[in-house]
Design an enzyme around this catalytic site. Structure first.
Site, short mmCIF file in Angstrom:
data_model
loop_
_atom_site.label_atom_id
_atom_site.label_comp_id
_atom_site.label_asym_id
_atom_site.label_seq_id
_atom_site.Cartn_x
_atom_site.Cartn_y
_atom_site.Cartn_z
CE LYS A 258 45.91 9.16 23.71
NZ LYS A 258 46.31 8.06 22.81
CE LYS A 270 53.38 5.99 19.91
NZ LYS A 270 52.43 5.21 19.66
CG ASP A 281 48.94 10.01 21.63
OD1 ASP A 281 47.50 10.37 20.74
OD2 ASP A 281 49.07 9.46 22.46
CD GLU A 342 49.16 6.84 25.09
OE1 GLU A 342 49.44 5.79 25.39
OE2 GLU A 342 48.55 7.77 24.49
NE ARG A 344 44.35 1.27 25.55
CZ ARG A 344 44.44 -0.14 24.15
NH1 ARG A 344 44.32 -0.91 24.57
NH2 ARG A 344 44.92 -0.41 23.08
N1 BES Z 1 48.33 7.59 20.45
C1 BES Z 1 48.41 5.98 20.33
C2 BES Z 1 48.01 5.59 18.74
C3 BES Z 1 48.43 5.85 17.62
C4 BES Z 1 49.07 5.58 17.01
C5 BES Z 1 48.17 7.03 17.28
C6 BES Z 1 49.40 5.50 15.38
C7 BES Z 1 47.26 7.60 15.75
C8 BES Z 1 48.72 7.03 14.86
C9 BES Z 1 48.18 5.32 21.21
O1 BES Z 1 49.01 5.68 22.37
C10 BES Z 1 49.05 3.82 20.83
O2 BES Z 1 50.22 3.79 21.31
N2 BES Z 1 48.75 3.07 20.79
C11 BES Z 1 49.01 1.66 20.67
C12 BES Z 1 47.98 0.61 21.90
C13 BES Z 1 49.28 -0.92 21.64
C14 BES Z 1 50.15 -0.65 23.18
C15 BES Z 1 47.69 -2.02 21.91
C16 BES Z 1 49.18 1.07 19.85
O3 BES Z 1 48.16 1.27 18.40
O4 BES Z 1 49.77 0.97 18.79
ZN ZN Z 2 48.28 7.57 22.33
MN MN Z 3 50.65 5.52 23.35
#
Ligand code: BES
Ligand code: ZN
Ligand code: MN
Length: 486
Positions: A258, A270, A281, A342, A344
């Site tokens: 990724k 966010k 990321d 995003e 996935r």
């Molecule tokens: N890159 C983030 C995941 C992440 C969050 C990694 C915090 C490390 C620390 C990912 O793209 C994301 O935003 N995931 C969301 C998914 C949710 C919207 C279902 C998440 O984990 O909040």
């Molecule tokens: Zn992400």
């Molecule tokens: Mn994200």
């Protein structure tokens, strides 16, 4: 950094030309195998209360009689395991790294044998200690002077130790590269820079590489990946690196990273606090570049392909919106209920793309979910696979590399939440089991693959005062690749 072994004859510490000697002591007594003058000095330090023979303790001694090196650092290890030797080695190196030590000799005393795992652990500990991020911080000064490590070993251990050091050295180079790429801020490390750095690495290591741009991705039908990329002015890049160590007909191992070079969340923006950390990321992508570098150096007899989907996730007038339905390369449609899920969306198209390689196995690596951070913390990466043999191999590789993962479930029941009234699936499945539903989403694109997924959301970087990339899971992946060679 240079690593070498030197066979140690009795009395060798008297002649050893190094700037410092790091003595890793295993056990709770001064080992009888030490040269007498050195043993006396250590015993005296213990007697004076300057050194406790307890794991994690260190002592700094100068001008030790019978030791040519002007500095001796003693570090105590809990036991002779690679993990304990690494911890003690790291503590000892922390003592000398601020000094003018260029050449460090290391002697592990109190163990029957120094094996490959201990040697590898010392090499990676040393490289970890001397890495300094400087690219956008000129005031960081010079990196530690330490440039050479000589591991002193008995003759019987020499071959094993040398092999371990070579493996550690290659992994260390890969880890350092992954850390450097991930540490760079989003305005430096764009998809374009990531592609350029991958090219640089590939050229230096003699790997084949191709970089696909937006037009080519459109022609391939990567509607899901492109939907994430469309909100950004930075063009997406799809990077494919080839290591060939066996006949072309041998089915390759494929690593898929990724590469979100900045994740703002998109329209599902966010919160501001800590958003800077979303420059990390692309940690999965960085680990793929780093692992290919390590593999290219170690030259196992197999084929490995590294694939990276790289783009930014940004809000804009052209950005993907909640409720939008996109068509993935597989033909399956996806309702995007949250643009912040995003990772996935870009990985699913990459997983479909790699079907063309008819892989022996595919592992994707992604900073995928905050839920994985909650579930496992920063100790183990999350590992998901429907294939028991592949899962076992990854667990074993993690142990061997001291870069562990923990297997998580993939029961069909977790698929429930991904149902959508408007598409073949939704891109989120609700908060409970969030790391698992993310993996279940990916699983829908892996019917033709022997596949595993590593969620490195908590392990790819550290927050707080030590904020920075870790280079994980380059060690795990490199060991896994080596374990598949025959
Ligand atoms: N890159 C983030 C995941 C992440 C969050 C990694 C915090 C490390 C620390 C990912 O793209 C994301 O935003 N995931 C969301 C998914 C949710 C919207 C279902 C998440 O984990 O909040
Ligand atoms: Zn992400
Ligand atoms: Mn994200």
């Amino acid at each position: 950094m240079d690593f070498q072994t030197q066979v140690m004859a009795p009395g060798a510490t008297a002649k050893l030309a190094a700037d410092a000697l790091l003595l890793v002591l295993v056990g709770d007594a001064v080992p009888a195998t030490l040269d007498a003058p050195l043993a006396d000095s250590v015993a005296e330090a213990v007697k004076l209360g300057d050194l406790a023979l307890k794991a994690g303790k260190t002592a700094y001694l100068r001008q030790v009689p019978g030791v040519k090196a002007p500095r001796v650092v003693v570090a105590v290890a809990k036991n002779g395991s690679a993990r304990a030797v690494k911890a003690a080695g790291a503590a000892g190196i922390a003592v000398v790294k601020g000094l003018g030590v260029k050449h460090l000799a290391v002697l592990v005393a109190g163990v029957d044998a120094v094996g490959a795992a201990q040697a590898e652990a010392l090499a990676t500990a040393a490289a970890d200690a001397v890495y300094l991020y400087r690219t956008t911080k000129p005031s960081a000064g010079d990196a530690p002077a330490l440039a050479k490590l000589t591991l002193l070993v008995a003759k019987a251990d020499a071959a094993e130790a040398a092999a371990g050091l070579a493996r550690g050295a290659a992994i260390a180079e890969g880890v350092t590269l992954a850390r450097e790429l991930a540490n760079r801020p989003g305005n430096h490390c764009t998809p374009t820079l990531l592609a350029a750095e991958a090219r640089k690495m590939a050229k230096a290591q003699g790997l084949k590489i191709e970089v696909l741009d937006r037009k080519q991705l459109e022609a391939l039908g990567m509607g899901s990946f492109l939907a994430v990329a469309q909100g950004s002015d930075e063009p997406p890049k799809f990077i494919v690196m080839h290591y060939q160590g066996a006949a072309k007909t041998v089915a390759p191992l494929v690593l898929v990273g990724k590469g979100i070079t900045f994740d703002s969340g998109g329209i599902s923006l966010k919160p501001g606090e800590g958003m800077d950390e979303m420059k990390f990321d692309m940690g999965g992508a960085a680990s793929v570049v780093g692992t290919l570098r390590a593999v290219a150096q170690l030259k196992p007899k197999l084929n490995v392909i590294g694939v990276i989907a790289a783009c930014e996730n940004m809000p804009s007038g052209r950005a993907l919106k909640p409720g939008d339905v996109v068509t993935s390369m597989s033909g399956q449609t996806i309702e995007v209920l949250n643009t912040d899920a995003e990772g996935r969306l870009i990985l699913c198209d990459a997983l479909t793309y790699v079907e063309r390689f008819k892989p022996a196995a595919v592992v994707d690596i992604a900073t995928l979910t905050g839920a994985c951070v909650v579930a496992l913390g920063a100790v183990h990466s999350g590992m998901f696979s429907p294939d028991d043999a592949l899962a076992d191999d990854l667990l074993a590789a993690g142990h061997a590399a001291l870069d562990t993962c923990w297997r998580m479930p993939l029961d069909e029941e977790y698929d429930e939440g991904l149902k959508s009234n408007f598409a073949d699936m939704a891109n989120i499945g609700g908060r409970p089991g969030g790391a698992i539903t993310a993996a279940m989403f990916l699983k829908r694109f892996t019917a033709k693959l022997r596949w595993a997924h590593l969620d490195i959301a908590a392990t790819a970087w550290k927050s707080g005062a030590a904020k920075g990339a870790t280079g994980r899971p380059v060690g795990l992946l490199t060991h896994w690749v080596l374990s598949q060679a025959r």
